[in-house]
Design a protein around this motif. Structure first.
Motif, PDB file in Angstrom:
ATOM      1  N   VAL A   1       0.855  -1.184   0.000  1.00 49.59           N
ATOM      2  CA  VAL A   1       0.000   0.000   0.000  1.00 49.59           C
ATOM      3  C   VAL A   1       0.893   1.237   0.000  1.00 49.59           C
ATOM      4  O   VAL A   1       1.794   1.374   0.829  1.00 49.59           O
ATOM      5  CB  VAL A   1      -0.921   0.038   1.240  1.00 49.59           C
TER       6      VAL A   1
ATOM      7  N   ALA B   1      -6.229   0.307   7.700  1.00 44.60           N
ATOM      8  CA  ALA B   1      -6.382   1.492   6.850  1.00 44.60           C
ATOM      9  C   ALA B   1      -6.463   2.763   7.693  1.00 44.60           C
ATOM     10  O   ALA B   1      -5.901   3.796   7.324  1.00 44.60           O
ATOM     11  CB  ALA B   1      -7.626   1.352   5.965  1.00 44.60           C
ATOM     12  N   ASP B   2      -7.145   2.686   8.845  1.00 43.39           N
ATOM     13  CA  ASP B   2      -7.254   3.849   9.729  1.00 43.39           C
ATOM     14  C   ASP B   2      -5.904   4.315  10.249  1.00 43.39           C
ATOM     15  O   ASP B   2      -5.769   5.455  10.694  1.00 43.39           O
ATOM     16  CB  ASP B   2      -8.153   3.532  10.923  1.00 43.39           C
TER      17      ASP B   2
ATOM     18  N   TYR C   1      -3.070   4.281   8.394  1.00 41.68           N
ATOM     19  CA  TYR C   1      -2.181   4.621   7.285  1.00 41.68           C
ATOM     20  C   TYR C   1      -1.608   6.035   7.409  1.00 41.68           C
ATOM     21  O   TYR C   1      -0.415   6.249   7.209  1.00 41.68           O
ATOM     22  CB  TYR C   1      -2.895   4.448   5.941  1.00 41.68           C
TER      23      TYR C   1
ATOM     24  N   ALA D   1      -6.384  -7.067   2.815  1.00 46.80           N
ATOM     25  CA  ALA D   1      -6.745  -6.243   1.652  1.00 46.80           C
ATOM     26  C   ALA D   1      -8.179  -6.522   1.208  1.00 46.80           C
ATOM     27  O   ALA D   1      -8.874  -5.613   0.762  1.00 46.80           O
ATOM     28  CB  ALA D   1      -5.770  -6.497   0.504  1.00 46.80           C
TER      29      ALA D   1
ATOM     30  N   GLN E   1     -10.367  -4.778   3.934  1.00 47.51           N
ATOM     31  CA  GLN E   1     -10.236  -3.325   3.868  1.00 47.51           C
ATOM     32  C   GLN E   1      -9.762  -2.959   2.463  1.00 47.51           C
ATOM     33  O   GLN E   1      -8.569  -2.832   2.219  1.00 47.51           O
ATOM     34  CB  GLN E   1      -9.259  -2.820   4.917  1.00 47.51           C
TER      35      GLN E   1
ATOM     36  N   GLN F   1      -8.989  -1.176  -1.264  1.00 45.55           N
ATOM     37  CA  GLN F   1      -8.139  -0.045  -1.634  1.00 45.55           C
ATOM     38  C   GLN F   1      -8.790   1.305  -1.353  1.00 45.55           C
ATOM     39  O   GLN F   1      -8.108   2.247  -0.930  1.00 45.55           O
ATOM     40  CB  GLN F   1      -7.787  -0.169  -3.120  1.00 45.55           C
TER      41      GLN F   1
ATOM     42  N   GLN G   1     -10.583   2.297   1.065  1.00 48.31           N
ATOM     43  CA  GLN G   1     -10.409   2.700   2.458  1.00 48.31           C
ATOM     44  C   GLN G   1      -9.004   3.251   2.698  1.00 48.31           C
ATOM     45  O   GLN G   1      -8.821   4.188   3.469  1.00 48.31           O
ATOM     46  CB  GLN G   1     -10.690   1.527   3.393  1.00 48.31           C
ATOM     47  N   TRP G   2      -8.010   2.675   2.045  1.00 50.45           N
ATOM     48  CA  TRP G   2      -6.634   3.154   2.181  1.00 50.45           C
ATOM     49  C   TRP G   2      -6.456   4.477   1.440  1.00 50.45           C
ATOM     50  O   TRP G   2      -5.793   5.392   1.943  1.00 50.45           O
ATOM     51  CB  TRP G   2      -5.663   2.090   1.669  1.00 50.45           C
TER      52      TRP G   2
ATOM     53  N   ARG H   1      -7.269   7.719   3.086  1.00 45.42           N
ATOM     54  CA  ARG H   1      -6.276   8.240   4.030  1.00 45.42           C
ATOM     55  C   ARG H   1      -4.964   8.612   3.357  1.00 45.42           C
ATOM     56  O   ARG H   1      -3.995   8.960   4.006  1.00 45.42           O
ATOM     57  CB  ARG H   1      -6.008   7.222   5.129  1.00 45.42           C
ATOM     58  N   SER H   2      -4.928   8.513   2.020  1.00 47.48           N
ATOM     59  CA  SER H   2      -3.683   8.780   1.300  1.00 47.48           C
ATOM     60  C   SER H   2      -3.335  10.257   1.230  1.00 47.48           C
ATOM     61  O   SER H   2      -2.210  10.613   0.898  1.00 47.48           O
ATOM     62  CB  SER H   2      -3.747   8.190  -0.113  1.00 47.48           C
TER      63      SER H   2
END
Length: 133
Positions: A5, A82-83, A85, A103, A106, A108, A110-111, A114-115
């Motif tokens: 990720v 994810a939370d 990241y 994965a 959760q 992509q 969700q990640w 937070r990107s």
């Protein structure tokens, strides 16, 4: 298999040198940063294990490595959610390695939510600026 990720989302493993090579350092979350002073020179990838999502010592270890001057690739692997990241990126991680099972639970999206981790720095908001530090 694992999923890598980054701020761009999910991707495949891109490390081709091999994890047994001398330029990779695998660390447990309880590693004492002071014990690494002479070991990080020349290391291209440091992988810090997260045995549980509730174990935040890896974040502290990552920050300490960056403060010690480590400039190479820093990867969290294991149980990172994810939370978490944005915290991983703020403390110095370049990427997160998760299992295919995580994965699937959760995805992509969700990640990726937070990107934009630099835009969500509550400490900077408290100081009155939007810049992350």
């Amino acid at each position: 298999m694992t999923v890598i990720v980054t701020d761009a989302g999910f991707g495949p493993e891109t490390w081709t040198t091999g994890f047994e090579a001398g330029n990779v350092l695998n660390l447990a979350s309880n590693t004492d940063p002071a014990s690494l002073a002479g070991q990080i020179a020349g290391v291209e990838l440091v992988r810090i294990e997260f045995p549980s999502f509730a174990d935040g010592r890896g974040f502290t270890l990552a920050r300490q490595l960056r403060l010690m001057g480590y400039k190479g690739r820093l990867r969290a692997h294991g149980h990172v959610l994810a939370d978490q990241y944005a915290m991983a990126r703020r403390t110095g991680f370049d990427e997160v390695e998760i299992s295919d099972e995580l994965a699937a639970r959760q995805p992509q999206e969700q990640w990726l939510a937070r990107s934009t981790w630099t835009a969500h720095n509550y400490q900077a908001r408290l100081r009155g600026s939007s810049a992350a530090s």
